[in-house]
Enzyme design. Structure first.
Site, PDB file in Angstrom:
ATOM      1  N   ARG A   1     -11.699   3.626 -13.826  1.00 60.49           N
ATOM      2  CA  ARG A   1     -11.850   2.278 -14.398  1.00 60.49           C
ATOM      3  C   ARG A   1     -12.972   2.231 -15.421  1.00 60.49           C
ATOM      4  O   ARG A   1     -13.955   2.964 -15.300  1.00 60.49           O
ATOM      5  CB  ARG A   1     -12.141   1.265 -13.273  1.00 60.49           C
ATOM      6  CG  ARG A   1     -10.946   1.127 -12.375  1.00 60.49           C
ATOM      7  CD  ARG A   1     -11.093   0.001 -11.409  1.00 60.49           C
ATOM      8  NE  ARG A   1     -10.022   0.081 -10.423  1.00 60.49           N
ATOM      9  CZ  ARG A   1      -9.951  -0.682  -9.361  1.00 60.49           C
ATOM     10  NH1 ARG A   1     -10.871  -1.594  -9.134  1.00 60.49           N
ATOM     11  NH2 ARG A   1      -8.951  -0.558  -8.520  1.00 60.49           N
TER      12      ARG A   1
ATOM     13  N   ALA B   1       1.656  -3.050   2.033  1.00 65.44           N
ATOM     14  CA  ALA B   1       0.819  -2.087   1.316  1.00 65.44           C
ATOM     15  C   ALA B   1      -0.613  -2.382   1.725  1.00 65.44           C
ATOM     16  O   ALA B   1      -0.975  -3.551   1.936  1.00 65.44           O
ATOM     17  CB  ALA B   1       0.991  -2.235  -0.186  1.00 65.44           C
TER      18      ALA B   1
ATOM     19  N   VAL C   1       1.754  -8.125  -4.039  1.00 68.49           N
ATOM     20  CA  VAL C   1       1.958  -8.459  -2.625  1.00 68.49           C
ATOM     21  C   VAL C   1       2.030  -9.975  -2.467  1.00 68.49           C
ATOM     22  O   VAL C   1       1.439 -10.722  -3.245  1.00 68.49           O
ATOM     23  CB  VAL C   1       0.824  -7.893  -1.727  1.00 68.49           C
ATOM     24  CG1 VAL C   1       0.964  -6.407  -1.538  1.00 68.49           C
ATOM     25  CG2 VAL C   1      -0.545  -8.236  -2.286  1.00 68.49           C
TER      26      VAL C   1
ATOM     27  N   TRP D   1      -8.186  -5.298 -13.463  1.00 66.89           N
ATOM     28  CA  TRP D   1      -8.470  -3.866 -13.553  1.00 66.89           C
ATOM     29  C   TRP D   1      -8.979  -3.537 -14.953  1.00 66.89           C
ATOM     30  O   TRP D   1      -8.265  -3.719 -15.931  1.00 66.89           O
ATOM     31  CB  TRP D   1      -7.209  -3.050 -13.256  1.00 66.89           C
ATOM     32  CG  TRP D   1      -6.787  -3.182 -11.832  1.00 66.89           C
ATOM     33  CD1 TRP D   1      -7.198  -2.426 -10.780  1.00 66.89           C
ATOM     34  CD2 TRP D   1      -5.880  -4.162 -11.301  1.00 66.89           C
ATOM     35  NE1 TRP D   1      -6.605  -2.861  -9.627  1.00 66.89           N
ATOM     36  CE2 TRP D   1      -5.786  -3.922  -9.905  1.00 66.89           C
ATOM     37  CE3 TRP D   1      -5.134  -5.201 -11.836  1.00 66.89           C
ATOM     38  CZ2 TRP D   1      -4.991  -4.692  -9.069  1.00 66.89           C
ATOM     39  CZ3 TRP D   1      -4.345  -5.967 -11.006  1.00 66.89           C
ATOM     40  CH2 TRP D   1      -4.279  -5.710  -9.630  1.00 66.89           C
TER      41      TRP D   1
ATOM     42  N   HIS E   1      -5.456   2.425 -10.008  1.00 65.06           N
ATOM     43  CA  HIS E   1      -5.344   2.387  -8.542  1.00 65.06           C
ATOM     44  C   HIS E   1      -4.219   3.313  -8.071  1.00 65.06           C
ATOM     45  O   HIS E   1      -3.351   3.708  -8.852  1.00 65.06           O
ATOM     46  CB  HIS E   1      -5.124   0.953  -8.047  1.00 65.06           C
ATOM     47  CG  HIS E   1      -4.010   0.214  -8.738  1.00 65.06           C
ATOM     48  ND1 HIS E   1      -3.720  -1.100  -8.499  1.00 65.06           N
ATOM     49  CD2 HIS E   1      -3.102   0.625  -9.666  1.00 65.06           C
ATOM     50  CE1 HIS E   1      -2.688  -1.471  -9.244  1.00 65.06           C
ATOM     51  NE2 HIS E   1      -2.302  -0.452  -9.956  1.00 65.06           N
TER      52      HIS E   1
ATOM     53  N   GLN F   1      -9.307   6.300  -3.918  1.00 64.39           N
ATOM     54  CA  GLN F   1      -8.591   5.233  -3.213  1.00 64.39           C
ATOM     55  C   GLN F   1      -7.666   5.854  -2.178  1.00 64.39           C
ATOM     56  O   GLN F   1      -7.166   6.964  -2.347  1.00 64.39           O
ATOM     57  CB  GLN F   1      -7.756   4.393  -4.179  1.00 64.39           C
ATOM     58  CG  GLN F   1      -8.558   3.330  -4.884  1.00 64.39           C
ATOM     59  CD  GLN F   1      -7.695   2.193  -5.417  1.00 64.39           C
ATOM     60  OE1 GLN F   1      -6.479   2.295  -5.487  1.00 64.39           O
ATOM     61  NE2 GLN F   1      -8.341   1.102  -5.797  1.00 64.39           N
TER      62      GLN F   1
HETATM   63  N1  PHE Z   1      -4.478  -1.590  -5.692  1.00 64.74           N
HETATM   64  C1  PHE Z   1      -5.392  -2.610  -5.277  1.00 64.74           C
HETATM   65  C2  PHE Z   1      -6.708  -2.435  -6.037  1.00 64.74           C
HETATM   66  O1  PHE Z   1      -6.946  -1.390  -6.570  1.00 64.74           O
HETATM   67  C3  PHE Z   1      -5.640  -2.605  -3.793  1.00 64.74           C
HETATM   68  C4  PHE Z   1      -4.423  -2.946  -2.991  1.00 64.74           C
HETATM   69  C5  PHE Z   1      -3.656  -1.941  -2.421  1.00 64.74           C
HETATM   70  C6  PHE Z   1      -4.079  -4.254  -2.807  1.00 64.74           C
HETATM   71  C7  PHE Z   1      -2.529  -2.267  -1.679  1.00 64.74           C
HETATM   72  C8  PHE Z   1      -2.972  -4.595  -2.072  1.00 64.74           C
HETATM   73  C9  PHE Z   1      -2.190  -3.607  -1.514  1.00 64.74           C
HETATM   74  O2  PHE Z   1      -7.516  -3.304  -6.131  1.00 64.74           O
END
Ligand code: PHE
Length: 365
Positions: A202, A313, A259, A156, A176, A216
């Site tokens: 970002r 998620a 995750v 990120w 995010h 998002q």
């Molecule tokens: N937050 C992650 C991103 O911005 C996306 C994501 C959301 C991945 C939920 C896994 C679970 O790239």
């Protein structure tokens, strides 16, 4: 002279009382008290008045003058008050504007897609949640298994904020909506079905697929026995509803620190129908969502026992999705404020209305 005076008094009292508006009243005032008005003319005649009449005529003249002045002032107030009353009771008839008749407004294509998304997940029992745009690195990174100095932070490109009272690198613009994960777990506990749709930021190199300010959408679903099968179901349910029944969806392993296992959810490229083109980078697939089973440590950080509960998620970028849905090749159009381009997108395809999407059968989750 006396007679003349009382004639003027009589005539003008009548005139004043019947004045229909302020304009006429002003004219009467000038007629009486203006430079060449009746009152001035009369006073010029004074020297001609016989001496014995003067003690009588003088005071009479003054009295009538004052009386007429006062009556005009009263009439002025009365006309104004009548006007205010009329304003209160009258109904305004609005003429349609010339442009208004021709052009009808519409929602922004991304807003529409977001509303459809919310509607689709509401049906599955998800509730909307919100988290701060300006957040600490704790919620945006650390509680999501991304400690300081960990190479995963490079995933990120982050905009940090210098602010008195915060150490450098502490405060940031959230990268995010995952900053809502631990917050929602702490606030609501289990079972949890939350969704968040909002802006993220970002430090990007801007191009056709990257914006510094982006939308998002993310869900967090925690309960007993939640598995990757739920993830598979949700991905298909959502992508087919938004992009069409024949949309092909695939899941492949992908690394996100919060995750385990993690997955990238791809939709078959609608531009080339999987053959490979510029838009999909010649792969035939477009990455649409990130997802996975919530990491046990993240559940713990949210106050949830990972031996009892599991969770998923799942998140996607509404702008990317809108590009695919409406056939747009440059993401920068959405926040450009370019009405011409946005109108064209609006006319391109009638978005699917959630009402037309089949209700999920039974308790699917
Ligand atoms: N937050 C992650 C991103 O911005 C996306 C994501 C959301 C991945 C939920 C896994 C679970 O790239």
């Amino acid at each position: 002279m006396e007679q003349k005076l009382s004639q003027i008094q009589k005539d003008y009292l009548k005139k004043i009382q019947s004045a229909p508006n302020l304009k006429v009243l002003d004219e009467i005032f000038l007629e009486l008290f203006g430079k060449n008005g009746v009152v001035n003319k009369l006073s010029e005649e004074f020297p001609k008045v016989p001496k014995e009449e003067r003690p009588k005529v003088g005071p009479l003249f003054n009295r009538i003058k004052k009386e007429l002045e006062a009556v005009i002032a009263d009439k002025r107030t009365a006309i104004r008050e009548e006007g205010y009353k009329k304003l209160e009771t009258e109904k305004f008839v609005l003429q349609p504007g010339r442009l208004q008749a021709k052009r009808q407004g519409h929602l922004h294509p991304v807003t529409k897609l977001e509303q459809e998304t919310i509607e689709l997940f509401k049906r599955l029992g998800f509730q909307q949640f919100s988290a701060p745009h300006i957040d600490t690195d704790e919620y945006n990174f650390e509680l999501l298994n991304i400690p300081k100095g960990h190479p995963a932070r490079d995933l990120w490109d982050t905009l940090y904020i210098d602010y008195p009272g915060y150490a450098p690198g502490k405060l940031l613009l959230r990268t995010h909506t995952s900053n809502a994960q631990v917050r929602s777990m702490r606030e609501f506990g289990t079972p949890l079905r939350m969704m968040i749709i909002d802006r993220c930021f970002r430090y990007e190199n801007l191009d056709a697929r990257h914006e510094h300010t982006l939308e998002q959408f993310e869900i967090v679903y925690v309960d007993k026995g939640v598995s990757m099968a739920n993830l598979q179901y949700l991905s298909e349910y959502f992508l087919k509803a938004v992009l069409g029944k024949n949309t092909k969806v695939r899941m492949r392993p992908k690394y996100y620190p919060f995750v385990e296992p993690g997955a990238g959810v791809d939709g078959q490229c609608l531009f080339c129908e999987g053959k490979g083109c510029k838009v999909c980078g010649w792969t035939g697939w477009l990455e649409l969502a990130g997802a996975g089973m919530i990491h046990p440590q993240v559940l713990k950080n949210g106050g949830i026992d990972p031996n009892e509960y599991s969770g998923i998620a799942w998140g996607f970028g509404p702008e990317r999705m809108a590009m695919l849905k409406y056939g747009i090749e440059d993401i920068r159009i959405f926040k450009s404020g370019n009405l011409k381009a946005l109108n064209k997108i609006h006319e391109r395809k009638k978005p699917i209305s959630p009402a037309k999407i089949a209700e999920p059968e039974g308790d699917v989750l």
